[in-house]
Design an enzyme around this catalytic site. Structure first.
Site, PDB file in Angstrom:
ATOM      1  N   LYS A 204     -31.799  19.549 -27.489  1.00 29.74           N
ATOM      2  CA  LYS A 204     -31.576  19.620 -28.925  1.00 29.74           C
ATOM      3  C   LYS A 204     -31.716  21.087 -29.317  1.00 29.74           C
ATOM      4  O   LYS A 204     -32.426  21.835 -28.679  1.00 29.74           O
ATOM      5  CB  LYS A 204     -32.641  18.780 -29.635  1.00 29.74           C
ATOM      6  CG  LYS A 204     -32.167  18.289 -30.980  1.00 29.74           C
ATOM      7  CD  LYS A 204     -32.968  17.125 -31.454  1.00 29.74           C
ATOM      8  CE  LYS A 204     -32.444  16.617 -32.769  1.00 29.74           C
ATOM      9  NZ  LYS A 204     -31.252  15.786 -32.611  1.00 29.74           N
TER      10      LYS A 204
ATOM     11  N   ARG B 237     -36.136  19.975 -26.556  1.00 25.59           N
ATOM     12  CA  ARG B 237     -35.439  21.261 -26.553  1.00 25.59           C
ATOM     13  C   ARG B 237     -35.019  21.687 -25.139  1.00 25.59           C
ATOM     14  O   ARG B 237     -34.313  22.673 -24.968  1.00 25.59           O
ATOM     15  CB  ARG B 237     -36.342  22.350 -27.135  1.00 25.59           C
ATOM     16  CG  ARG B 237     -36.721  22.113 -28.563  1.00 25.59           C
ATOM     17  CD  ARG B 237     -37.623  23.210 -29.046  1.00 25.59           C
ATOM     18  NE  ARG B 237     -36.946  24.482 -29.045  1.00 25.59           N
ATOM     19  CZ  ARG B 237     -36.259  24.976 -30.064  1.00 25.59           C
ATOM     20  NH1 ARG B 237     -36.169  24.287 -31.179  1.00 25.59           N
ATOM     21  NH2 ARG B 237     -35.683  26.139 -29.980  1.00 25.59           N
TER      22      ARG B 237
ATOM     23  N   CYS C 246     -35.098  25.419 -24.887  1.00 22.14           N
ATOM     24  CA  CYS C 246     -36.401  25.765 -24.346  1.00 22.14           C
ATOM     25  C   CYS C 246     -37.438  25.623 -25.456  1.00 22.14           C
ATOM     26  O   CYS C 246     -37.167  25.957 -26.605  1.00 22.14           O
ATOM     27  CB  CYS C 246     -36.487  27.174 -23.782  1.00 22.14           C
ATOM     28  SG  CYS C 246     -35.396  27.461 -22.399  1.00 22.14           S
TER      29      CYS C 246
ATOM     30  N   LYS D  71     -21.362  10.081 -29.204  1.00 17.99           N
ATOM     31  CA  LYS D  71     -22.627   9.358 -29.005  1.00 17.99           C
ATOM     32  C   LYS D  71     -22.598   8.608 -27.680  1.00 17.99           C
ATOM     33  O   LYS D  71     -23.551   8.641 -26.913  1.00 17.99           O
ATOM     34  CB  LYS D  71     -22.869   8.332 -30.139  1.00 17.99           C
ATOM     35  CG  LYS D  71     -23.242   8.894 -31.480  1.00 17.99           C
ATOM     36  CD  LYS D  71     -24.617   9.518 -31.554  1.00 17.99           C
ATOM     37  CE  LYS D  71     -24.601  10.975 -31.258  1.00 17.99           C
ATOM     38  NZ  LYS D  71     -24.341  11.937 -32.277  1.00 17.99           N
TER      39      LYS D  71
ATOM     40  N   ASN E 245     -37.519  32.203 -24.586  1.00 12.12           N
ATOM     41  CA  ASN E 245     -36.418  31.332 -25.011  1.00 12.12           C
ATOM     42  C   ASN E 245     -35.260  32.245 -25.387  1.00 12.12           C
ATOM     43  O   ASN E 245     -35.435  33.140 -26.204  1.00 12.12           O
ATOM     44  CB  ASN E 245     -36.894  30.509 -26.215  1.00 12.12           C
ATOM     45  CG  ASN E 245     -35.812  29.625 -26.804  1.00 12.12           C
ATOM     46  OD1 ASN E 245     -34.749  29.495 -26.230  1.00 12.12           O
ATOM     47  ND2 ASN E 245     -36.104  29.034 -27.941  1.00 12.12           N
ATOM     48  N   GLY E 246     -34.097  32.043 -24.771  1.00 14.42           N
ATOM     49  CA  GLY E 246     -32.945  32.892 -25.076  1.00 14.42           C
ATOM     50  C   GLY E 246     -32.338  33.424 -23.791  1.00 14.42           C
ATOM     51  O   GLY E 246     -32.579  32.882 -22.706  1.00 14.42           O
TER      52      GLY E 246
HETATM   53  C1  F6R Z   1     -25.005  15.259 -30.601  1.00 14.54           C
HETATM   54  C2  F6R Z   1     -25.812  16.377 -30.998  1.00 14.54           C
HETATM   55  C3  F6R Z   1     -25.220  17.741 -30.987  1.00 14.54           C
HETATM   56  C4  F6R Z   1     -25.644  18.503 -32.255  1.00 14.54           C
HETATM   57  C5  F6R Z   1     -25.132  19.947 -32.196  1.00 14.54           C
HETATM   58  C6  F6R Z   1     -25.441  20.708 -33.474  1.00 14.54           C
HETATM   59  O1  F6R Z   1     -25.693  14.058 -30.718  1.00 14.54           O
HETATM   60  O2  F6R Z   1     -26.952  16.226 -31.326  1.00 14.54           O
HETATM   61  O3  F6R Z   1     -23.835  17.694 -30.869  1.00 14.54           O
HETATM   62  O4  F6R Z   1     -25.123  17.847 -33.357  1.00 14.54           O
HETATM   63  O5  F6R Z   1     -25.716  20.602 -31.115  1.00 14.54           O
HETATM   64  O6  F6R Z   1     -26.810  20.737 -33.739  1.00 14.54           O
HETATM   65  P1  F6R Z   1     -27.372  21.120 -35.167  1.00 14.54           P
HETATM   66  O7  F6R Z   1     -26.981  20.042 -36.124  1.00 14.54           O
HETATM   67  O8  F6R Z   1     -28.834  21.240 -34.977  1.00 14.54           O
HETATM   68  O9  F6R Z   1     -26.721  22.421 -35.542  1.00 14.54           O
END
Ligand code: F6R
Length: 593
Positions: free
Chosen positions: A588, A28, A2, A475, A97-98
């Site tokens: 993300k 997000r 979020c 990927k 958010n949460g």
């Molecule tokens: C895959 C991807 C996710 C992140 C995972 C950890 O392409 O982006 O698997 O790698 O959610 O995210 P971070 O690195 O932000 O802790």
């Protein structure tokens, strides 16, 4: 997960400014979005399902607004469940958010007092509880902040929330767990869930700590301890990212832009991370038991780290995915070192166990993290910043190779061969550049043409290339929705080979190392069962139906091998009509469990 973006200041186009901020945060969460403004003493809300795209808001001019882009947790993807949520009287709007873990109980309580709920979300309960707190406090200047503190103290879970009140030009936000960053711009004050969204307006920021509340008005910002209600000094920092790094520029998608940035990032890691690598290497050597943890792509980088430290530095570092680490922490002693890998520095499955072991057992934490000021950055005793710049595509690409580059360098530094590690990284950067030339990209396009209609794919590697096969599979599946599975080459015969049919694409990582003989035998066995063998290897082989040549980079081969898989994932997404930057169901920065 979020995205939150808010503005208060001198500009009168607050709603469009906020919508633009939300566009930058959409990675997000992109199930739905909404904006609220304060205008003529009223709170007006506009919200809808779907990605923001070219949407515009038709809201009156206003100098204060906030907005939210949602990744659904409680309640389906509907207009009603989109944020902001309002109280019964329409005085307040809330974004969040949460997860409010005790929302059912709080909801029952609010309903028993006559509140009417319009959504299925956990968030809406906050608006109704605030409404009760504010009742009868007309004219009290502290009513809003006191009410926010009081309601926040009743919420169980990791939450960031913000309130817009029709009777005040101040925005009030508070957080525990989920990130919030305040930006100080020339035209006013901003609050966002990610610093990269603030870049067009300012690089001067304050990252809120857990338990802090911020009050932002056109006149300025004040930060408070939510529990005690005492004012705290805000720590102001300058971001070292520039706005252009967040823009698409000449590229059609962030995914391909970020793939293409990798030679520069790996080169700069070779030159700029030497001191960090030496220091981290010493910390590993001096610890009694080191652990790498991370999630998703970061977990694949962490697993690669285990192989790298074993073969280069002859040192065992344990590995566990963040979400399981909490169940294996019994081995930790006060001399242990936990090295967390995370692009965002906000991943809850990493942050939660780390906070606990630090708080309860004083364990030392180091971080390989991309976002300055993030929760992980502030929690760690020692940070190595990845230097990958803002990563906007939901798929992690450049942050992965940046992590690998630092791990290669650290393992070499630990073995007293830093220069060798640096040279290897510079060679890896050249090899990636070669893979990005027009001619080499055309070859990946041809491969995508051949396999894009398949439903299943298998990817294998041994040793250092085993995590490469996991990462390549991740990927491909997350962006093309093709079912892709990575395996340790030796595991195939123990069951998986039953799934291989005529034409099943099987990607085989065959670097020029000790794994080559065995992995090529595995490739032959797959081929004998009809598999279409794609060999990612410095050398051609009879076992391959399709050869993707990659430079021979020794211990840095996982860095180079990541790139053909990233490119293939991109080309498959284009052919299958999926969104390369915002795949379905994902977001993300995974800040909820
Ligand atoms: C895959 C991807 C996710 C992140 C995972 C950890 O392409 O982006 O698997 O790698 O959610 O995210 P971070 O690195 O932000 O802790």
């Amino acid at each position: 997960m979020c995205g939150i973006f808010a503005y208060t200041g001198g500009r009168t186009d607050a709603a469009s400014l906020v919508l633009d901020g939300l566009r930058r945060l959409e990675y997000r969460g992109y199930d739905s979005w909404g904006v609220a403004v304060r205008s003529d003493g009223r709170v007006l809300v506009e919200k809808q399902v779907g990605k923001i795209g070219d949407a515009r808001v038709s809201m009156p001019s206003s100098t204060v607004a906030f907005g939210h882009t949602r990744w659904a947790t409680h309640g389906g993807v509907t207009d009603k469940n989109a944020h902001p949520h309002t109280d019964c009287s329409g005085r307040l709007a809330v974004i969040h958010n949460g997860i409010v873990e005790n929302h059912s109980e709080l909801r029952r309580e609010a309903i028993s007092r006559g509140h009417v709920f319009r959504s299925e979300t956990d968030t809406e309960v906050i608006a109704h509880l605030l409404e009760d707190e504010l009742a009868g406090r007309n004219g009290d200047p502290r009513a809003l902040t006191d009410s926010v503190r009081s309601v926040f103290s009743r919420l169980v879970g990791m939450n960031a929330l913000m309130v817009l009140d029709s009777r005040s030009d101040a925005l009030v936000a508070v957080k525990q767990g989920s990130p919030l960053v305040v930006g100080y711009g020339e035209a006013g004050q901003y609050i966002a869930s990610d610093a990269s969204a603030l870049l067009p307006h300012t690089r001067t920021v304050t990252f809120l700590a857990d338990g802090q509340m911020v009050v932002a008005s056109p006149d300025g910002v004040s930060v408070w301890d939510a529990a005690s209600g005492k004012r705290v000094e805000q720590e102001v920092m300058e971001l070292d990212w520039c706005p252009e790094q967040s823009e698409l520029g000449e590229y059609p998608h962030y995914l391909i832009k970020e793939i293409c940035e990798q030679p520069r990032i790996v080169r700069s890691a070779a030159l700029a991370q030497a001191a960090s690598a030496e220091r981290l290497g010493r910390m590993v050597r001096e610890s009694f038991g080191a652990f790498f943890i991370g999630c998703g792509t970061a977990a694949n980088a962490a697993l690669t780290g285990q192989y790298l430290f074993s073969r280069i530095a002859r040192h065992h570092v344990n590995f566990e995915v963040g979400s399981e680490f909490g169940y294996l922490e019994h081995f930790l002693t006060p001399e242990s070192l936990v090295i967390a890998l995370s692009q965002s520095g906000e991943t809850i499955d990493v942050i939660e166990p780390l906070s606990r072991i630090k708080r309860e057992r004083g364990i030392q934490v180091a971080a390989l993290v991309n976002v300055l000021g993030s929760t992980l950055y502030r929690l760690a005793d020692y940070n190595v910043l990845l230097g990958a710049g803002p990563e906007k595509c939901v798929l992690a690409t450049k942050s992965y190779t940046a992590k690998l580059a630092i791990l290669v360098l650290t393992a070499y530094a630990m073995d007293g061969r830093l220069k060798e590690g640096q040279d290897l990284l510079l060679r890896a950067a050249d090899c990636i550049e070669e893979l990005l030339t027009r001619e080499r990209r055309r070859q990946i396009e041809e491969l995508a043409d051949v396999i894009h209609e398949r439903d299943h794919m298998f990817l294998i590697g041994r040793g250092l290339s085993y995590p490469s096969s996991l990462e390549a599979a991740l990927k491909i599946k997350e962006v093309s929705y093709i079912h892709a599975e990575g395996f340790a080459g030796g595991e195939l015969k123990h069951g998986v080979i039953a799934l291989v049919e005529r034409g099943t694409p099987c990607v085989v990582f065959a670097p020029s190392d000790e794994t080559k003989g065995a992995i090529l035998s595995g490739a032959m066995e797959l081929r004998a069962r009809g598999g279409f063998i794609v060999g990612v290897s410095p050398e051609p082989s009879d076992a391959f139906d399709f050869h993707v040549p990659v430079g021979d980079c020794g211990d840095a081969s996982p860095i180079v091998n990541a790139v053909p898989a990233q490119l293939l994932a991109y080309e498959l997404a284009l052919r299958r009509g999926t969104d390369p930057d915002k795949p379905r169901n994902l977001a993300k920065s995974v800040t909820v469990k």
